[in-house]
Motif scaffolding. Structure first.
Motif, PDB file in Angstrom:
ATOM      1  N   GLU A 175      41.508 -28.447  35.404  1.00  0.00           N
ATOM      2  CA  GLU A 175      41.605 -28.024  34.006  1.00  0.00           C
ATOM      3  C   GLU A 175      41.784 -26.504  33.910  1.00  0.00           C
ATOM      4  OE1 GLU A 175      38.346 -29.370  31.632  1.00  0.00           O
ATOM      5  OE2 GLU A 175      39.347 -28.846  29.757  1.00  0.00           O
ATOM      6  N   GLU A 176      41.001 -25.799  34.695  1.00  0.00           N
ATOM      7  CA  GLU A 176      41.084 -24.346  34.741  1.00  0.00           C
ATOM      8  C   GLU A 176      42.455 -23.911  35.255  1.00  0.00           C
ATOM      9  OE1 GLU A 176      38.613 -20.997  37.196  1.00  0.00           O
ATOM     10  OE2 GLU A 176      37.619 -22.893  36.777  1.00  0.00           O
ATOM     11  N   PHE A 177      42.908 -24.592  36.294  1.00  0.00           N
ATOM     12  CA  PHE A 177      44.200 -24.282  36.907  1.00  0.00           C
ATOM     13  C   PHE A 177      45.340 -24.479  35.913  1.00  0.00           C
ATOM     14  CE2 PHE A 177      47.828 -24.833  39.705  1.00  0.00           C
ATOM     15  CZ  PHE A 177      47.565 -23.965  40.754  1.00  0.00           C
ATOM     16  N   LEU A 178      45.221 -25.519  35.083  1.00  0.00           N
ATOM     17  CA  LEU A 178      46.300 -25.860  34.161  1.00  0.00           C
ATOM     18  C   LEU A 178      46.192 -25.157  32.810  1.00  0.00           C
ATOM     19  CD1 LEU A 178      46.675 -29.700  34.816  1.00  0.00           C
ATOM     20  CD2 LEU A 178      48.241 -27.880  35.511  1.00  0.00           C
ATOM     21  N   ALA A 179      45.148 -24.365  32.633  1.00  0.00           N
ATOM     22  CA  ALA A 179      44.952 -23.701  31.342  1.00  0.00           C
ATOM     23  C   ALA A 179      46.138 -22.793  31.009  1.00  0.00           C
ATOM     24  CB  ALA A 179      43.656 -22.901  31.352  1.00  0.00           C
ATOM     25  N   GLY A 180      46.781 -22.236  32.050  1.00  0.00           N
ATOM     26  CA  GLY A 180      47.935 -21.373  31.808  1.00  0.00           C
ATOM     27  C   GLY A 180      49.251 -22.126  31.787  1.00  0.00           C
ATOM     28  N   ALA A 181      49.181 -23.471  31.910  1.00  0.00           N
ATOM     29  CA  ALA A 181      50.388 -24.281  32.039  1.00  0.00           C
ATOM     30  C   ALA A 181      51.382 -24.148  30.883  1.00  0.00           C
ATOM     31  CB  ALA A 181      50.013 -25.755  32.228  1.00  0.00           C
ATOM     32  N   PRO A 182      50.927 -24.025  29.624  1.00  0.00           N
ATOM     33  CA  PRO A 182      51.889 -23.985  28.528  1.00  0.00           C
ATOM     34  C   PRO A 182      52.881 -22.847  28.658  1.00  0.00           C
ATOM     35  CG  PRO A 182      49.646 -24.108  27.684  1.00  0.00           C
ATOM     36  CD  PRO A 182      49.549 -24.060  29.150  1.00  0.00           C
ATOM     37  N   HIS A 183      52.473 -21.759  29.321  1.00  0.00           N
ATOM     38  CA  HIS A 183      53.367 -20.603  29.441  1.00  0.00           C
ATOM     39  C   HIS A 183      54.403 -20.817  30.530  1.00  0.00           C
ATOM     40  CE1 HIS A 183      50.405 -18.835  26.856  1.00  0.00           C
ATOM     41  NE2 HIS A 183      49.475 -19.064  27.752  1.00  0.00           N
ATOM     42  N   GLU A 184      54.277 -21.910  31.261  1.00  0.00           N
ATOM     43  CA  GLU A 184      55.161 -22.107  32.405  1.00  0.00           C
ATOM     44  C   GLU A 184      56.317 -23.042  32.100  1.00  0.00           C
ATOM     45  OE1 GLU A 184      53.444 -20.769  35.875  1.00  0.00           O
ATOM     46  OE2 GLU A 184      51.997 -22.418  35.850  1.00  0.00           O
ATOM     47  N   GLY A 185      56.341 -23.622  30.905  1.00  0.00           N
ATOM     48  CA  GLY A 185      57.480 -24.471  30.544  1.00  0.00           C
ATOM     49  C   GLY A 185      57.298 -25.896  30.983  1.00  0.00           C
ATOM     50  N   ASN A 186      57.922 -26.271  32.086  1.00  0.00           N
ATOM     51  CA  ASN A 186      57.911 -27.664  32.537  1.00  0.00           C
ATOM     52  C   ASN A 186      57.007 -27.833  33.755  1.00  0.00           C
ATOM     53  OD1 ASN A 186      59.858 -28.313  30.548  1.00  0.00           O
ATOM     54  ND2 ASN A 186      61.433 -27.419  31.876  1.00  0.00           N
ATOM     55  N   ILE A 187      56.126 -28.801  33.644  1.00  0.00           N
ATOM     56  CA  ILE A 187      55.127 -29.006  34.700  1.00  0.00           C
ATOM     57  C   ILE A 187      55.312 -30.390  35.321  1.00  0.00           C
ATOM     58  CG2 ILE A 187      52.653 -29.160  35.205  1.00  0.00           C
ATOM     59  CD1 ILE A 187      53.263 -26.443  34.203  1.00  0.00           C
ATOM     60  N   LEU A 188      55.293 -30.421  36.641  1.00  0.00           N
ATOM     61  CA  LEU A 188      55.257 -31.701  37.355  1.00  0.00           C
ATOM     62  C   LEU A 188      53.955 -31.763  38.138  1.00  0.00           C
ATOM     63  CD1 LEU A 188      56.545 -34.353  38.335  1.00  0.00           C
ATOM     64  CD2 LEU A 188      57.593 -33.046  40.195  1.00  0.00           C
ATOM     65  N   LEU A 189      53.134 -32.757  37.828  1.00  0.00           N
ATOM     66  CA  LEU A 189      51.900 -32.963  38.590  1.00  0.00           C
ATOM     67  C   LEU A 189      52.218 -33.916  39.741  1.00  0.00           C
ATOM     68  CD1 LEU A 189      49.310 -33.438  35.671  1.00  0.00           C
ATOM     69  CD2 LEU A 189      49.641 -31.396  37.103  1.00  0.00           C
ATOM     70  N   ASP A 190      52.222 -33.384  40.948  1.00  0.00           N
ATOM     71  CA  ASP A 190      52.513 -34.211  42.121  1.00  0.00           C
ATOM     72  C   ASP A 190      51.190 -34.781  42.639  1.00  0.00           C
ATOM     73  OD1 ASP A 190      53.123 -35.341  44.537  1.00  0.00           O
ATOM     74  OD2 ASP A 190      54.552 -33.773  45.115  1.00  0.00           O
ATOM     75  N   PHE A 191      51.014 -36.089  42.420  1.00  0.00           N
ATOM     76  CA  PHE A 191      49.760 -36.763  42.784  1.00  0.00           C
ATOM     77  C   PHE A 191      49.896 -37.602  44.058  1.00  0.00           C
ATOM     78  CE2 PHE A 191      47.945 -36.813  38.154  1.00  0.00           C
ATOM     79  CZ  PHE A 191      47.499 -35.507  38.330  1.00  0.00           C
ATOM     80  N   ALA A 192      50.913 -37.285  44.885  1.00  0.00           N
ATOM     81  CA  ALA A 192      51.154 -38.100  46.088  1.00  0.00           C
ATOM     82  C   ALA A 192      49.924 -38.147  47.001  1.00  0.00           C
ATOM     83  CB  ALA A 192      52.363 -37.571  46.848  1.00  0.00           C
ATOM     84  N   GLU A 193      49.146 -37.062  47.016  1.00  0.00           N
ATOM     85  CA  GLU A 193      47.960 -37.048  47.882  1.00  0.00           C
ATOM     86  C   GLU A 193      46.661 -37.135  47.075  1.00  0.00           C
ATOM     87  OE1 GLU A 193      48.315 -34.777  51.732  1.00  0.00           O
ATOM     88  OE2 GLU A 193      49.816 -33.739  50.520  1.00  0.00           O
ATOM     89  N   LEU A 194      46.808 -37.625  45.850  1.00  0.00           N
ATOM     90  CA  LEU A 194      45.623 -37.876  45.034  1.00  0.00           C
ATOM     91  C   LEU A 194      45.122 -39.286  45.363  1.00  0.00           C
ATOM     92  CD1 LEU A 194      43.954 -36.673  42.554  1.00  0.00           C
ATOM     93  CD2 LEU A 194      45.292 -38.260  41.173  1.00  0.00           C
ATOM     94  N   THR A 195      43.905 -39.366  45.890  1.00  0.00           N
ATOM     95  CA  THR A 195      43.403 -40.668  46.327  1.00  0.00           C
ATOM     96  C   THR A 195      42.581 -41.366  45.248  1.00  0.00           C
ATOM     97  OG1 THR A 195      41.456 -39.588  47.277  1.00  0.00           O
ATOM     98  CG2 THR A 195      43.331 -39.976  48.748  1.00  0.00           C
ATOM     99  N   TYR A 196      42.201 -40.611  44.195  1.00  0.00           N
ATOM    100  CA  TYR A 196      41.282 -41.193  43.208  1.00  0.00           C
ATOM    101  C   TYR A 196      41.364 -40.414  41.903  1.00  0.00           C
ATOM    102  CZ  TYR A 196      36.839 -42.608  41.077  1.00  0.00           C
ATOM    103  OH  TYR A 196      35.880 -43.081  40.230  1.00  0.00           O
ATOM    104  N   ILE A 197      41.352 -41.137  40.780  1.00  0.00           N
ATOM    105  CA  ILE A 197      41.234 -40.478  39.476  1.00  0.00           C
ATOM    106  C   ILE A 197      40.319 -41.332  38.592  1.00  0.00           C
ATOM    107  CG2 ILE A 197      43.266 -41.580  38.434  1.00  0.00           C
ATOM    108  CD1 ILE A 197      43.844 -38.803  37.107  1.00  0.00           C
TER     109      ILE A 197
END
Lengths: 110, 140
Positions: free
Chosen positions: A30-52
């Motif tokens: 959440e902290e990492f993505l707080a600045g996301a709106p200023h970056e335009g287009n975001i792709l969250l790559d969850f290929a190595e996400l084992t759990y949500i």
């Protein structure tokens, strides 16, 4: 336990998340993505996400709202079947574009 | 097959979560449980533990959370119990899953995920404890 990498690919900022997104690790994304709106287009790559869990979904939804509110787009890619199931059951699959791989996502988003 | 039962008693403290998920993961591996039912049960424990700690003890008292996992035939059985204030999560209305990103509210999402991904769920108040019993099919 989470590891986050930020890679700029043309007009898209890829945020690669490795590990587990639960209530203890989600605040870091959440902290990492707080600045996301200023970056335009975001792709969250969850290929190595084992759990949500719902705590992780909350962060993804919040980031989606922020990015869209600023006129950008947010997509996710590389979901393992179990994570994909959670996206489906939560209804997130109909709200957020899901791509099979980073390559497929970048090809569609650019 | 010896490692087909897990019985944990933990304090109501979110600091326990990392160790708890590792314990469950190790149990699933040892018991040879497939990834999908293992994930579903892990999610149920995670969501219930968070809810119990966050809302079950509003006066800040210390409590005890119990987690029992058992492999029974072609099913996984979970008994999750806590001595927090009485609360039946399954009696709450389902969250709104329709609407746009901007409209979506998130409340109740965890419980919605759990009740959708398990095969059966039940709640009872027994001896001052909230007791939830869930089953998950092993053939995910």
């Amino acid at each position: 336990m989470i590891h986050i990498d930020r890679i700029v690919a043309g007009t898209i900022v890829v945020t690669a998340v490795k590990g587990r997104l639960d209530s203890s690790s989600s605040p870091k994304l959440e902290e990492f993505l707080a600045g996301a709106p200023h970056e335009g287009n975001i792709l969250l790559d969850f290929a190595e996400l084992t759990y949500i869990s719902s705590a992780g979904l909350r962060v993804v939804l919040k980031a989606t709202k922020l990015v869209r509110g600023a006129g950008g787009t947010l997509a996710v890619c590389g979901l393992i079947p179990q994570v994909h199931e959670v996206f489906d059951v939560s209804g997130f699959s109909t709200l957020i574009p899901i791509h099979p791989s980073r390559e497929a996502a970048l090809a569609t988003m650019t | 097959m010896t490692d087909t039962e897990l019985d944990l008693r933990l304090p109501n403290d979110l600091a326990e979560l990392d160790a708890l998920s590792s314990r469950i993961e190790a149990f699933m591996e040892a018991a040879g449980i497939a990834p999908t039912p293992a994930y579903r049960l892990q999610l149920a424990v995670d969501e219930f533990f968070n809810n119990a700690v966050d809302y079950g003890y509003p006066d800040g008292r210390s409590g005890e959370i119990g987690i029992e996992v058992r492999r029974v035939g072609d099913q996984l059985h979970l008994v999750f119990s806590d001595d927090g204030n009485p609360f039946d999560p399954f009696a709450a209305p389902a969250p709104d899953l329709e609407g746009t990103v901007e409209e979506r509210r998130i409340g109740g999402l965890g419980v919605h995920l759990v009740r959708t991904l398990c095969d059966s769920f039940a709640y009872a108040r027994e001896n001052g404890r909230n007791v939830k019993r869930l089953t998950f099919a092993l053939a995910g």
